[in-house]
Motif scaffolding. Structure first.
Motif, PDB file in Angstrom:
ATOM      1  N   PRO A 407     -52.568 -10.905  54.483  1.00 11.76           N
ATOM      2  CA  PRO A 407     -53.640 -10.547  55.419  1.00 11.76           C
ATOM      3  C   PRO A 407     -53.024  -9.931  56.680  1.00 11.76           C
ATOM      4  O   PRO A 407     -51.798  -9.776  56.776  1.00 11.76           O
ATOM      5  N   ALA A 408     -53.866  -9.590  57.646  1.00 10.27           N
ATOM      6  CA  ALA A 408     -53.391  -8.957  58.879  1.00 10.27           C
ATOM      7  C   ALA A 408     -52.358  -9.838  59.586  1.00 10.27           C
ATOM      8  O   ALA A 408     -52.533 -11.046  59.707  1.00 10.27           O
ATOM      9  N   TYR A 409     -51.276  -9.199  60.039  1.00  4.53           N
ATOM     10  CA  TYR A 409     -50.215  -9.926  60.725  1.00  4.53           C
ATOM     11  C   TYR A 409     -50.353  -9.742  62.237  1.00  4.53           C
ATOM     12  O   TYR A 409     -51.151  -8.931  62.714  1.00  4.53           O
ATOM     13  N   LYS A 410     -49.572 -10.493  62.988  1.00  3.02           N
ATOM     14  CA  LYS A 410     -49.685 -10.509  64.449  1.00  3.02           C
ATOM     15  C   LYS A 410     -49.239  -9.174  65.048  1.00  3.02           C
ATOM     16  O   LYS A 410     -48.297  -8.538  64.546  1.00  3.02           O
ATOM     17  N   ILE A 411     -49.891  -8.779  66.124  1.00  5.85           N
ATOM     18  CA  ILE A 411     -49.464  -7.596  66.871  1.00  5.85           C
ATOM     19  C   ILE A 411     -48.043  -7.841  67.383  1.00  5.85           C
ATOM     20  O   ILE A 411     -47.738  -8.894  67.927  1.00  5.85           O
ATOM     21  N   GLY A 412     -47.164  -6.860  67.167  1.00 11.08           N
ATOM     22  CA  GLY A 412     -45.778  -6.979  67.615  1.00 11.08           C
ATOM     23  C   GLY A 412     -44.847  -7.646  66.627  1.00 11.08           C
ATOM     24  O   GLY A 412     -43.626  -7.618  66.793  1.00 11.08           O
ATOM     25  N   GLU A 413     -45.397  -8.212  65.568  1.00 16.38           N
ATOM     26  CA  GLU A 413     -44.591  -9.006  64.622  1.00 16.38           C
ATOM     27  C   GLU A 413     -43.602  -8.151  63.845  1.00 16.38           C
ATOM     28  O   GLU A 413     -42.448  -8.538  63.638  1.00 16.38           O
ATOM     29  N   ASN A 447     -57.103 -18.269  55.711  1.00 14.30           N
ATOM     30  CA  ASN A 447     -57.100 -18.805  57.072  1.00 14.30           C
ATOM     31  C   ASN A 447     -58.011 -18.026  58.014  1.00 14.30           C
ATOM     32  O   ASN A 447     -57.644 -17.699  59.141  1.00 14.30           O
ATOM     33  N   GLY A 448     -59.207 -17.692  57.508  1.00  5.27           N
ATOM     34  CA  GLY A 448     -60.183 -16.993  58.327  1.00  5.27           C
ATOM     35  C   GLY A 448     -60.001 -15.501  58.430  1.00  5.27           C
ATOM     36  O   GLY A 448     -60.768 -14.813  59.105  1.00  5.27           O
ATOM     37  N   LEU A 449     -58.977 -14.953  57.758  1.00  4.81           N
ATOM     38  CA  LEU A 449     -58.720 -13.510  57.789  1.00  4.81           C
ATOM     39  C   LEU A 449     -59.112 -12.887  56.453  1.00  4.81           C
ATOM     40  O   LEU A 449     -58.854 -13.469  55.392  1.00  4.81           O
ATOM     41  N   PRO A 450     -59.733 -11.701  56.467  1.00  4.67           N
ATOM     42  CA  PRO A 450     -60.190 -11.076  55.216  1.00  4.67           C
ATOM     43  C   PRO A 450     -59.038 -10.698  54.288  1.00  4.67           C
ATOM     44  O   PRO A 450     -57.949 -10.345  54.732  1.00  4.67           O
ATOM     45  N   VAL A 451     -59.333 -10.768  52.999  1.00  3.80           N
ATOM     46  CA  VAL A 451     -58.426 -10.287  51.952  1.00  3.80           C
ATOM     47  C   VAL A 451     -59.183  -9.218  51.164  1.00  3.80           C
ATOM     48  O   VAL A 451     -60.307  -9.444  50.724  1.00  3.80           O
ATOM     49  N   GLY A 452     -58.579  -8.046  51.008  1.00  2.88           N
ATOM     50  CA  GLY A 452     -59.227  -6.955  50.289  1.00  2.88           C
ATOM     51  C   GLY A 452     -58.732  -6.834  48.862  1.00  2.88           C
ATOM     52  O   GLY A 452     -57.568  -7.127  48.563  1.00  2.88           O
ATOM     53  N   MET A 453     -59.635  -6.405  47.976  1.00  2.00           N
ATOM     54  CA  MET A 453     -59.275  -6.102  46.589  1.00  2.00           C
ATOM     55  C   MET A 453     -59.275  -4.587  46.408  1.00  2.00           C
ATOM     56  O   MET A 453     -60.200  -3.900  46.856  1.00  2.00           O
ATOM     57  N   GLN A 454     -58.251  -4.087  45.750  1.00  5.15           N
ATOM     58  CA  GLN A 454     -58.131  -2.651  45.496  1.00  5.15           C
ATOM     59  C   GLN A 454     -58.580  -2.326  44.074  1.00  5.15           C
ATOM     60  O   GLN A 454     -58.174  -2.980  43.119  1.00  5.15           O
TER      61      GLN A 454
END
Length: 489
Positions: A407-413, A447-454
């Motif tokens: 899922p989306a990672y932290k800004i700056g990570e 953990n509350g963050l979206p997961v996309g299917m391709q």
């Protein structure tokens, strides 16, 4: 206007029945942007005066009852040129560039009656996967402001996901529509190469780039693709194939019964988060429950896609970006003492680090001593990847899998680690190399963050992808989940 409760069909009904005017709808859209964009930072430029003027004209002539897009506000990624409205590609190089013509897709948006409300942020010249490479601002993920929205179409995806607009256009060179759509829990389509004109798209990788829509629902996405697709005599890579009404068969009878779906084992291998794997496996079970067959398949050359892509795309970028030289248009450095000084200083100061990195990589790959070892070899690998897809899609209606490993990672990570950033695109890049249609739809949460299917289809078979995506969407409620501002999900 609460776009979380509305789609294009319901908005159209409200406009036709005069429950709301195009002017009211456009003003409400700008109110949405005013309310949320200080936090989300999705927009680079707004088109307020021109948008309200067009809305008033549409109200005066009456909304066309047969045109679902008439009077609908839309956002446009800032590498798609818009006449008289700044188009910067999120680069200092084009900070003050006002085009004198519209891109073909911009023209089609205008002709469809849609209203361009502004230009969205992106990675500079579409080079990046997090929208952290913009020269002007960092867009935030709609679900958690501490995380990236994906890229390079991060501004477009975040604008839709945060409820600022109902639809936006993005571009996809190696996953730049699908990955931000996945990170933000919305629907993003990269059409078949040649389905949509690239004329007026500021070029990154000319054999890979494709423009497509980002929306909250599958049907909305299909409606917009039908409006922007088609042959263009100014882009000789566009197909002459007829453009179907992609939304025509999306109704209560739409199903996947009898469809054969391939799930590549490589898409669920090492490096893919367990939550992402679980979401995709659950989606496979859902498809089986809905009457489809899901088989394990193999795309053995997929693992070489990232290496091949960065050689090919950087080589094409090296060629495409040589026009930005400080002479013809764009940024020009001060305090120069020679022609060489103009070139070197303008490009050094006008381009960001990631763009420079890719220009250097591409120039090296094309150089006389290394062309055969790098560019030619990458092109041969590309053919192997195309063959892998052809072998699977011979016996399967489409391929399914994750959009991104996490899922989306932290800004700056990861922004200071180019190799990690590049590997984040490992699941989307092969689709561009093969020129196939690919889309992302919401398929779960981690953990509350979206997961996309391709979903990946045969060339020019977006219709099957939309049917499969619509069937899954109607059988689940992932697309109905909405972000709580600031990351309180």
């Amino acid at each position: 206007m609460n776009y979380f409760d509305k789609d294009l069909t319901s908005l159209h009904d409200d406009l036709v029945n005069q429950k709301i005017s195009a002017t009211d709808l456009t003003k409400a859209t700008f109110d949405n942007i005013d309310t949320t964009d200080a936090d989300v930072a999705a927009f680079l430029n707004l088109n307020k005066d021109a948008a309200l003027k067009k809305a008033a004209e549409l109200d005066a002539q009456g909304i066309d009852a047969d045109n679902l897009l008439s009077g609908i506000p839309v956002a446009i990624k800032d590498n798609i040129v818009t006449k008289g409205l700044k188009t910067t590609a999120a680069s200092k190089m084009l900070e003050n560039f006002k085009p004198i013509y519209d891109a073909t897709v911009t023209k089609k948006v205008n002709e469809s009656g849609m209203i361009n409300v502004g230009k969205t942020n992106m990675d500079e010249f579409a080079m990046g996967g997090s929208t952290e490479n913009s020269a002007f601002k960092t867009t935030k993920n709609a679900w958690d402001y501490t995380r990236v929205p994906g890229g390079s179409s991060g501004g477009s995806a975040a604008a839709v996901a945060s409820g600022q607009v109902v639809a936006a256009l993005g571009s996809d060179t190696g996953g730049s529509i699908r990955q931000p759509a996945s990170f933000n829990g919305v629907v993003g389509m990269k059409p078949t190469y040649g389905r949509v004109s690239r004329w007026g798209l500021i070029a990154f990788g000319s054999s890979l780039d494709e423009i497509g829509p980002i929306t909250r629902t599958v049907k909305d996405n299909a409606l917009i693709l039908s409006a922007i697709a088609g042959h263009d005599e100014r882009d000789l890579t566009t197909s002459t194939k007829d453009v179907p009404d992609f939304a025509a068969d999306l109704n209560a009878d739409t199903n996947v019964k009898g469809m054969k779906i391939g799930l590549p084992k490589e898409f669920l291998g090492e490096g893919v988060d367990q939550d992402v794997k679980d979401a995709i496996l659950a989606a496979a079970d859902k498809y089986r429950e809905l009457g489809a067959t899901v088989d394990e398949v193999s795309l053995p050359h997929n693992k070489y896609g990232v290496a091949a892509y960065y050689i090919i795309s950087s080589s094409e970028a090296s060629s495409n970006l040589q026009r930005f030289d400080g002479i013809r248009y764009g940024y020009r450095a001060d305090d120069t003492k020679s022609l060489e000084d103009v070139y070197v200083k303008s490009r050094s100061e006008g381009f960001g680090d990631e763009v420079k990195r890719r220009i250097m990589l591409g120039t090296f790959s094309l150089s006389a001593g290394f062309y055969d070892a790098y560019f030619k070899k990458a092109a041969q690998v590309r053919t192997l990847i195309i063959n892998d897809f052809q072998n699977v899609l011979k016996d399967h209606d489409f391929i399914m899998g994750p959009v991104a490993p996490t899922p989306a990672y932290k800004i700056g990570e990861d922004v200071d680690d180019p190799m990690t950033m590049y590997m984040n695109d490992i699941l989307t890049i092969p689709v561009n190399l093969a020129g196939l249609p690919g889309m992302s739809i919401p398929a779960g949460f981690s953990n509350g963050l979206p997961v996309g299917m391709q979903l990946i289809g045969r060339p020019f078979d977006e219709t099957t992808l939309y049917k499969a995506a619509y069937t899954f969407e109607q059988a689940t409620d992932f697309h109905k989940q909405t972000p709580n501002a600031g990351g309180k999900n």
